[in-house]
Enzyme design. Sequence first.
Site, mmCIF file in Angstrom:
data_model
loop_
_atom_site.group_PDB
_atom_site.id
_atom_site.type_symbol
_atom_site.label_atom_id
_atom_site.label_comp_id
_atom_site.label_asym_id
_atom_site.label_seq_id
_atom_site.Cartn_x
_atom_site.Cartn_y
_atom_site.Cartn_z
ATOM 1 N NE ARG A 13 -0.805 -0.785 4.884
ATOM 2 C CZ ARG A 13 -1.021 -0.333 6.164
ATOM 3 N NH1 ARG A 13 -1.895 0.707 6.168
ATOM 4 N NH2 ARG A 13 -0.414 -0.928 7.271
ATOM 5 C CB SER A 40 -5.777 2.614 6.034
ATOM 6 O OG SER A 40 -6.042 2.642 7.334
ATOM 7 C CD GLU A 61 -17.432 2.388 2.112
ATOM 8 O OE1 GLU A 61 -18.732 2.419 2.023
ATOM 9 O OE2 GLU A 61 -16.727 2.400 2.861
ATOM 10 C CG PHE A 86 -15.066 -1.722 2.905
ATOM 11 C CD1 PHE A 86 -16.122 -2.708 3.068
ATOM 12 C CD2 PHE A 86 -14.277 -1.076 3.608
ATOM 13 C CE1 PHE A 86 -15.985 -3.376 4.377
ATOM 14 C CE2 PHE A 86 -14.220 -1.707 5.081
ATOM 15 C CZ PHE A 86 -15.206 -2.803 5.379
ATOM 16 C CG HIS A 112 -5.848 -2.907 4.598
ATOM 17 N ND1 HIS A 112 -5.198 -1.730 4.071
ATOM 18 C CD2 HIS A 112 -5.567 -2.809 6.046
ATOM 19 C CE1 HIS A 112 -4.717 -1.248 4.940
ATOM 20 N NE2 HIS A 112 -4.815 -1.647 6.147
ATOM 21 C CG ASP A 120 -9.306 -5.317 11.058
ATOM 22 O OD1 ASP A 120 -9.008 -5.046 12.561
ATOM 23 O OD2 ASP A 120 -8.829 -4.267 10.374
ATOM 24 N NE ARG A 170 -2.989 -3.875 9.011
ATOM 25 C CZ ARG A 170 -2.588 -4.501 10.325
ATOM 26 N NH1 ARG A 170 -2.892 -5.909 9.962
ATOM 27 N NH2 ARG A 170 -2.427 -4.292 11.492
#
Lengths: 313, 281
Positions: A13, A40, A61, A86, A112, A120, A170
């Site tokens: 990322r 993020s 989104e 998302f 991610h 998560d 991530r």
Amino acid sequence: MKEFVDTGKKDTRSGFGAGLAELGNTNPKVLALTADLKGSLKMDQFAAEHPERFFEVGIAEANMVGMAAGMAIAGYIPFIGTFANFASARVLDQIRQSVCYSQTNVKIAASHAGITLGEDGATHQTLEDMGLMRMLPGMVVINPCDYNQTKAATIAAAAWDGPVYLRFGRPGVPNFTPADQTFEIGKAIKLNDGADVTVFATGHLVWEAIQAARILEEKGVGVDLIDIATIKPLDKEAVIASARKTGKVVVAEEHLVAGGLGEEIAGVLAAACPTPMRFVAIDDKFGQSGKPAELMAAYGLDAAHIVEAALSF
Amino acid sequence: MNYTLPQIASQVRRDIVRMVTAAASGHPGGSMSATDVLTYLFFKEMNVTPENWCRSGEGIDQFFLSAGHISPVLYSLLARRGYFPVAELATFRRFGSRLQGHPSVDKGLPGVNQAAGSLGQGLSVAIGAALAKKLSGDPNTVYVLIGDGESEEGQIWEAAMSAAHYKVDNLIAMTDWNHQQIDGTTEDVAGLGDLRAKWEAFGWTVIEADGHDFTAIEQGFAEANRRKGLGRPVMILWHTEMGHGVDFMAGTCKWHGKNPSADQCAEAMKQLEETMGDFAL
């Protein structure tokens, strides 16, 4: 086998963030939008240097996809950034109608992705996104393997005329591809020549596949190792050529078997040159919380499992 | 020859009924409730001509139809305004036609900026286009039409919040408030409630006007134009009637997505004056 040197762990990322920052200074048409995940997605530098071209859309989104489509119609090149789940499943219909069917030049930055999202858990660990995205007519799907390649792919995505789904992750992972590379969309990248078995790998599994190839070479098994960074359009020529050469194919990816690169390659090979295959991917399961490496091992997505698959023909 | 707005609107309603009858499918009800407002928009309001229209909207006003199912009214108006030959209306919903069941861009129909049909998406697109105009210093306006039933989509309210947050004041959004949707009235189906209060609560300037009276329509747009550039997005709630213009089609959800029979079409034609000449079938 050629040496691949890990120059230090970096997250993919951040490669996206670096590519976006460079685009901010080289292409005034590039915009960036995020759904409350600026940090993020590593969009901070772009946002700080070009505040007028950065849009914080909030946790909305669907609206972000539509806004980007409107900006693209006007001639801009918007990158929308959020977590891969998302950026795909949650807004599949918005991407289908407002982006792909409407032929708008929107770039989807999906971070991610996969099980390496880690702690998560399964709500966020999308393992379906490449399948969803590659089904959409006109969509390009890119799944780079390290920081340098992600940065180069980001720059290539901006130059591509049409929608692109750029998938990255991530955790910090080995950074081993050249720093000064040019990313060619739709081009497979040959990492090693071998005559006995083909391994096609994508994303975080490329480094694992390199480790596997070393182990296999020590066992006297020559590996034709190919990084499939562009999931769609697939470099069919390279895929078929390698399958013809070795007659055995392993595909490794951080994704479900369903809809993944393995299925895509199987479809190509079934028509062109039916070849025995093994799939190093997750079969019809959700993930769970855990550390990235621990999850990769538990779900069968590491070098050991690639070796096992390659020796199982 | 110059036609009055009521004359154009009458011909557009004839086109709508004849198109859906010929195609044996399509959405006449909402097309006819939006006819007068969109006739004014295309023939009086917008700074765009068939000659200078471009999909990017650079240097012109832009219109987005979010409620894509009312494609018949859009197609008729584009044809009657000169974007493409009126004769092409006869191809509506036919295989290979540029006039797809719901608007699309892939077949290159002039005047269409964006595909629509899956509801709730066009307002977001229009907001993006309006923000793009601000970025590039284009002083023109973006218009978008959504349905009242369409306002049940969550994305509409995501967009509503975003437009106010970004002070998108070069946007005139419109709701065709005809109180009907497929399964019944908007109250019976979803309790749509007080749209004015809802949009105001989301930070918009709200204007209400009769969407079938050309004087009221003119005043509504004039008011919207006065409210542009003041830091708030503008919503015009047009009070309309589904199926307006044909007595047996008016005021009911039954004609949302149903085509008339040949006899019903003939009956409707008696109620709608032919002013600009029907397209050939």
